[in-house]
Design a protein around this motif. Sequence first.
Motif, PDB file in Angstrom:
ATOM      1  N   THR A 231       4.893 -10.667  12.351  1.00  0.00           N
ATOM      2  CA  THR A 231       5.414 -11.828  11.626  1.00  0.00           C
ATOM      3  C   THR A 231       5.931 -11.490  10.239  1.00  0.00           C
ATOM      4  O   THR A 231       6.308 -12.391   9.498  1.00  0.00           O
ATOM      5  N   GLY A 232       5.943 -10.238   9.868  1.00  0.00           N
ATOM      6  CA  GLY A 232       6.368  -9.869   8.527  1.00  0.00           C
ATOM      7  C   GLY A 232       7.415  -8.780   8.541  1.00  0.00           C
ATOM      8  O   GLY A 232       7.830  -8.282   9.585  1.00  0.00           O
ATOM      9  N   GLU A 233       7.867  -8.405   7.338  1.00  0.00           N
ATOM     10  CA  GLU A 233       8.856  -7.345   7.212  1.00  0.00           C
ATOM     11  C   GLU A 233       8.211  -6.013   7.547  1.00  0.00           C
ATOM     12  O   GLU A 233       7.139  -5.675   7.032  1.00  0.00           O
ATOM     13  N   HIS A 234       8.883  -5.262   8.394  1.00  0.00           N
ATOM     14  CA  HIS A 234       8.307  -4.023   8.895  1.00  0.00           C
ATOM     15  C   HIS A 234       8.816  -2.838   8.087  1.00  0.00           C
ATOM     16  O   HIS A 234       9.952  -2.828   7.617  1.00  0.00           O
ATOM     17  N   MET A 235       7.966  -1.832   7.925  1.00  0.00           N
ATOM     18  CA  MET A 235       8.331  -0.629   7.184  1.00  0.00           C
ATOM     19  C   MET A 235       9.390   0.156   7.948  1.00  0.00           C
ATOM     20  O   MET A 235       9.253   0.406   9.147  1.00  0.00           O
ATOM     21  N   SER A 236      10.440   0.551   7.258  1.00  0.00           N
ATOM     22  CA  SER A 236      11.495   1.339   7.888  1.00  0.00           C
ATOM     23  C   SER A 236      11.041   2.783   8.046  1.00  0.00           C
ATOM     24  O   SER A 236      10.060   3.222   7.444  1.00  0.00           O
TER      25      SER A 236
END
Length: 264
Positions: A231-236
Amino acid sequence: MAIVSRRLTKRKQLRRRCCRVSDVMCFVGLLGIVLMVIENELIFHSVDRRDTIASWSIKLVITISTAVLLGLIIFYHYLDLSLYAVNNGIEDWRVVLSFNKTVLIALELFFCTIHPFPRHFPVQHSSEDQTTDSTSTPVPSSLYYIPLDVALGLPMFLRLYLLCRYIVFHSHLVQDTLSQSLGYLNQITMDFGFVIKTYAEQWPTRCIVIFCTIAFFVGSWSMRACDFKPTGEHMSMSDAMWLFFVTFATVGYGDLIPSTYCGR
Protein backbone atom coordinates in the motif's frame (compact mmCIF):
# COMPACT_ATOMS: atom_id res chain seq x y z
CA MET A 1 43.82 -55.98 -16.30
CA ALA A 2 40.30 -56.56 -17.55
CA ILE A 3 38.87 -55.65 -14.14
CA VAL A 4 40.94 -52.47 -13.98
CA SER A 5 39.89 -51.57 -17.52
CA ARG A 6 36.22 -52.03 -16.64
CA ARG A 7 36.62 -49.90 -13.53
CA LEU A 8 38.28 -47.10 -15.49
CA THR A 9 35.59 -47.23 -18.16
CA LYS A 10 32.81 -47.20 -15.59
CA ARG A 11 34.45 -44.35 -13.70
CA LYS A 12 34.71 -42.31 -16.89
CA GLN A 13 31.05 -42.95 -17.71
CA LEU A 14 29.89 -42.06 -14.21
CA ARG A 15 31.92 -38.86 -14.19
CA ARG A 16 30.46 -37.84 -17.54
CA ARG A 17 26.93 -38.53 -16.32
CA CYS A 18 27.56 -36.59 -13.11
CA CYS A 19 28.74 -33.64 -15.18
CA ARG A 20 25.63 -33.72 -17.37
CA VAL A 21 23.27 -34.01 -14.42
CA SER A 22 25.10 -31.16 -12.69
CA ASP A 23 24.66 -28.96 -15.77
CA VAL A 24 20.92 -29.64 -15.88
CA MET A 25 20.63 -29.05 -12.13
CA CYS A 26 22.38 -25.70 -12.48
CA PHE A 27 20.07 -24.65 -15.32
CA VAL A 28 16.89 -25.70 -13.50
CA GLY A 29 18.00 -24.06 -10.25
CA LEU A 30 18.85 -20.75 -11.94
CA LEU A 31 15.60 -20.90 -13.91
CA GLY A 32 13.65 -21.09 -10.66
CA ILE A 33 15.52 -18.07 -9.28
CA VAL A 34 14.88 -16.02 -12.43
CA LEU A 35 11.17 -16.89 -12.41
CA MET A 36 10.94 -15.99 -8.73
CA VAL A 37 12.49 -12.58 -9.39
CA ILE A 38 10.16 -11.97 -12.36
CA GLU A 39 7.08 -12.92 -10.35
CA ASN A 40 8.00 -10.58 -7.52
CA GLU A 41 8.93 -7.75 -9.88
CA LEU A 42 5.44 -7.96 -11.36
CA ILE A 43 4.11 -7.37 -7.88
CA PHE A 44 6.52 -4.52 -7.20
CA HIS A 45 5.46 -2.70 -10.37
CA SER A 46 1.76 -3.25 -9.63
CA VAL A 47 1.39 -5.22 -12.84
CA ASP A 48 0.16 -8.24 -10.94
CA ARG A 49 -1.71 -8.62 -7.67
CA ARG A 50 -0.81 -12.21 -6.80
CA ASP A 51 -4.32 -13.40 -7.59
CA THR A 52 -4.13 -13.46 -11.39
CA ILE A 53 -3.42 -16.27 -13.80
CA ALA A 54 0.02 -14.87 -14.69
CA SER A 55 1.31 -14.93 -11.12
CA TRP A 56 -0.22 -18.33 -10.42
CA SER A 57 1.25 -19.75 -13.64
CA ILE A 58 4.75 -18.49 -12.87
CA LYS A 59 4.66 -20.00 -9.39
CA LEU A 60 3.33 -23.24 -10.85
CA VAL A 61 6.32 -23.41 -13.19
CA ILE A 62 8.59 -22.71 -10.21
CA THR A 63 6.98 -25.61 -8.34
CA ILE A 64 7.43 -27.94 -11.31
CA SER A 65 11.07 -26.90 -11.73
CA THR A 66 11.61 -27.46 -8.01
CA ALA A 67 10.22 -31.00 -8.26
CA VAL A 68 12.51 -31.68 -11.22
CA LEU A 69 15.46 -30.24 -9.31
CA LEU A 70 14.81 -32.48 -6.31
CA GLY A 71 14.73 -35.54 -8.55
CA LEU A 72 17.98 -34.48 -10.20
CA ILE A 73 19.64 -33.97 -6.81
CA ILE A 74 18.73 -37.50 -5.72
CA PHE A 75 19.95 -38.94 -9.02
CA TYR A 76 23.17 -36.93 -8.85
CA HIS A 77 24.03 -38.20 -5.39
CA TYR A 78 23.33 -41.75 -6.53
CA LEU A 79 25.85 -41.27 -9.34
CA ASP A 80 28.30 -39.57 -7.00
CA LEU A 81 28.13 -42.42 -4.50
CA SER A 82 28.51 -44.94 -7.29
CA LEU A 83 31.57 -43.07 -8.55
CA TYR A 84 33.09 -43.03 -5.07
CA ALA A 85 32.46 -46.76 -4.75
CA VAL A 86 34.16 -47.45 -8.09
CA ASN A 87 37.17 -45.33 -7.16
CA ASN A 88 37.62 -47.29 -3.94
CA GLY A 89 36.88 -50.74 -5.33
CA ILE A 90 33.54 -51.14 -3.52
CA GLU A 91 30.83 -53.14 -5.24
CA ASP A 92 27.73 -51.68 -3.59
CA TRP A 93 27.28 -47.89 -3.44
CA ARG A 94 25.08 -48.18 -0.34
CA VAL A 95 28.12 -49.16 1.68
CA VAL A 96 29.59 -45.65 1.31
CA LEU A 97 26.34 -43.93 2.29
CA SER A 98 27.30 -42.72 5.75
CA PHE A 99 25.15 -40.88 8.27
CA ASN A 100 26.88 -37.55 7.62
CA LYS A 101 26.36 -37.95 3.88
CA THR A 102 22.68 -38.71 4.43
CA VAL A 103 22.27 -35.59 6.57
CA LEU A 104 23.96 -33.42 3.94
CA ILE A 105 21.71 -34.80 1.20
CA ALA A 106 18.63 -34.23 3.37
CA LEU A 107 19.67 -30.63 4.06
CA GLU A 108 20.30 -30.01 0.37
CA LEU A 109 16.85 -31.35 -0.49
CA PHE A 110 15.25 -29.28 2.25
CA PHE A 111 16.77 -25.97 1.17
CA CYS A 112 15.99 -26.63 -2.49
CA THR A 113 12.38 -27.43 -1.60
CA ILE A 114 11.70 -23.90 -0.34
CA HIS A 115 9.92 -21.84 -2.99
CA PRO A 116 6.77 -19.71 -3.37
CA PHE A 117 3.79 -21.98 -3.89
CA PRO A 118 1.14 -21.27 -6.55
CA ARG A 119 -1.39 -19.61 -4.28
CA HIS A 120 -1.80 -16.29 -2.49
CA PHE A 121 -2.27 -15.60 1.20
CA PRO A 122 -4.55 -12.60 1.80
CA VAL A 123 -4.77 -11.19 5.29
CA GLN A 124 -7.71 -9.23 6.62
CA HIS A 125 -7.04 -5.83 8.14
CA SER A 126 -9.20 -3.86 10.49
CA SER A 127 -11.35 -1.02 9.29
CA GLU A 128 -8.88 1.47 10.79
CA ASP A 129 -6.12 0.10 8.57
CA GLN A 130 -8.27 0.02 5.47
CA THR A 131 -9.30 3.69 5.66
CA THR A 132 -7.15 6.68 6.45
CA ASP A 133 -10.01 9.09 7.11
CA SER A 134 -13.75 9.43 6.64
CA THR A 135 -13.41 10.74 3.09
CA SER A 136 -10.85 8.28 1.77
CA THR A 137 -11.79 5.26 -0.27
CA PRO A 138 -11.48 1.95 1.57
CA VAL A 139 -8.62 -0.18 0.36
CA PRO A 140 -9.81 -3.60 -0.79
CA SER A 141 -8.67 -6.39 1.46
CA SER A 142 -7.43 -8.30 -1.61
CA LEU A 143 -4.57 -5.77 -1.88
CA TYR A 144 -3.22 -6.69 1.56
CA TYR A 145 -0.96 -9.67 1.55
CA ILE A 146 1.39 -11.30 3.95
CA PRO A 147 4.83 -11.13 2.24
CA LEU A 148 5.08 -14.91 2.31
CA ASP A 149 6.19 -15.10 -1.31
CA VAL A 150 9.18 -12.93 -0.44
CA ALA A 151 9.98 -15.06 2.60
CA LEU A 152 9.82 -18.22 0.50
CA GLY A 153 11.55 -16.66 -2.49
CA LEU A 154 14.69 -15.29 -0.86
CA PRO A 155 15.96 -18.72 0.29
CA MET A 156 15.92 -19.74 -3.37
CA PHE A 157 19.15 -17.78 -3.77
CA LEU A 158 20.78 -20.61 -1.83
CA ARG A 159 20.47 -22.58 -5.06
CA LEU A 160 23.42 -20.58 -6.33
CA TYR A 161 25.57 -23.27 -4.73
CA LEU A 162 24.81 -25.28 -7.88
CA LEU A 163 27.15 -22.90 -9.69
CA CYS A 164 29.94 -24.15 -7.45
CA ARG A 165 29.30 -27.71 -8.55
CA TYR A 166 29.17 -26.55 -12.17
CA ILE A 167 32.54 -24.81 -11.79
CA VAL A 168 34.10 -27.94 -10.32
CA PHE A 169 33.00 -30.24 -13.15
CA HIS A 170 34.07 -27.79 -15.85
CA SER A 171 37.37 -26.89 -14.26
CA HIS A 172 40.51 -27.90 -16.12
CA LEU A 173 41.82 -29.31 -12.85
CA VAL A 174 39.05 -31.90 -12.82
CA GLN A 175 38.86 -32.57 -16.55
CA ASP A 176 42.60 -33.03 -16.99
CA THR A 177 43.61 -36.68 -16.64
CA LEU A 178 47.06 -35.84 -15.30
CA SER A 179 45.61 -33.61 -12.58
CA GLN A 180 43.18 -36.35 -11.59
CA SER A 181 45.97 -38.92 -11.35
CA LEU A 182 48.12 -36.61 -9.24
CA GLY A 183 45.14 -35.89 -7.02
CA TYR A 184 44.44 -39.58 -6.45
CA LEU A 185 48.11 -40.33 -5.74
CA ASN A 186 48.38 -37.47 -3.23
CA GLN A 187 44.91 -38.10 -1.76
CA ILE A 188 43.68 -34.65 -2.76
CA THR A 189 39.94 -34.18 -3.14
CA MET A 190 39.08 -32.19 -6.25
CA ASP A 191 36.18 -30.35 -4.63
CA PHE A 192 35.01 -26.75 -4.89
CA GLY A 193 37.27 -25.61 -2.07
CA PHE A 194 40.37 -26.90 -3.82
CA VAL A 195 39.32 -25.52 -7.21
CA ILE A 196 38.37 -22.06 -5.95
CA LYS A 197 41.57 -21.86 -3.89
CA THR A 198 43.58 -22.62 -7.00
CA TYR A 199 41.64 -20.04 -9.02
CA ALA A 200 42.07 -17.46 -6.25
CA GLU A 201 45.82 -17.95 -6.36
CA GLN A 202 45.93 -17.67 -10.16
CA TRP A 203 43.35 -14.89 -10.68
CA PRO A 204 42.72 -13.21 -7.29
CA THR A 205 41.29 -9.96 -8.68
CA ARG A 206 38.89 -11.71 -11.03
CA CYS A 207 37.58 -14.00 -8.28
CA ILE A 208 37.01 -11.12 -5.86
CA VAL A 209 35.22 -9.02 -8.49
CA ILE A 210 32.90 -11.88 -9.49
CA PHE A 211 32.08 -12.76 -5.88
CA CYS A 212 31.43 -9.15 -4.85
CA THR A 213 29.29 -8.50 -7.94
CA ILE A 214 27.05 -11.49 -7.25
CA ALA A 215 26.77 -10.60 -3.55
CA PHE A 216 26.00 -6.97 -4.41
CA PHE A 217 23.12 -7.66 -6.79
CA VAL A 218 21.64 -10.49 -4.71
CA GLY A 219 21.84 -8.41 -1.54
CA SER A 220 20.41 -5.31 -3.21
CA TRP A 221 17.44 -7.13 -4.69
CA SER A 222 16.84 -8.95 -1.41
CA MET A 223 16.70 -5.61 0.40
CA ARG A 224 14.29 -4.28 -2.23
CA ALA A 225 12.09 -7.34 -1.83
CA CYS A 226 12.13 -7.18 1.97
CA ASP A 227 11.10 -3.53 1.91
CA PHE A 228 8.01 -4.20 -0.20
CA LYS A 229 4.78 -2.57 0.99
CA PRO A 230 1.59 -3.32 -0.98
CA THR A 231 0.00 0.00 0.00
CA GLY A 232 2.98 2.34 -0.02
CA GLU A 233 5.78 3.62 -2.22
CA HIS A 234 8.22 0.84 -2.92
CA MET A 235 12.00 1.13 -2.87
CA SER A 236 13.51 1.19 -6.35
CA MET A 237 16.37 -1.06 -7.37
CA SER A 238 18.78 1.88 -7.59
CA ASP A 239 17.85 2.98 -4.06
CA ALA A 240 18.26 -0.59 -2.82
CA MET A 241 21.70 -0.80 -4.43
CA TRP A 242 22.73 2.48 -2.80
CA LEU A 243 21.38 1.42 0.59
CA PHE A 244 23.13 -1.94 0.36
CA PHE A 245 26.40 -0.25 -0.56
CA VAL A 246 26.39 2.29 2.28
CA THR A 247 25.28 -0.39 4.74
CA PHE A 248 27.94 -2.86 3.61
CA ALA A 249 30.57 -0.13 3.70
CA THR A 250 29.41 0.86 7.23
CA VAL A 251 28.99 4.47 6.08
CA GLY A 252 25.30 4.88 6.87
CA TYR A 253 24.42 8.34 5.53
CA GLY A 254 20.82 7.97 6.69
CA ASP A 255 19.31 9.37 3.48
CA LEU A 256 17.58 6.03 2.87
CA ILE A 257 16.21 3.71 5.51
CA PRO A 258 14.16 0.50 5.24
CA SER A 259 10.54 0.93 6.27
CA THR A 260 9.59 -2.67 7.08
CA TYR A 261 10.69 -5.14 9.72
CA CYS A 262 11.98 -7.49 7.04
CA GLY A 263 14.02 -4.73 5.42
CA ARG A 264 15.55 -3.72 8.71
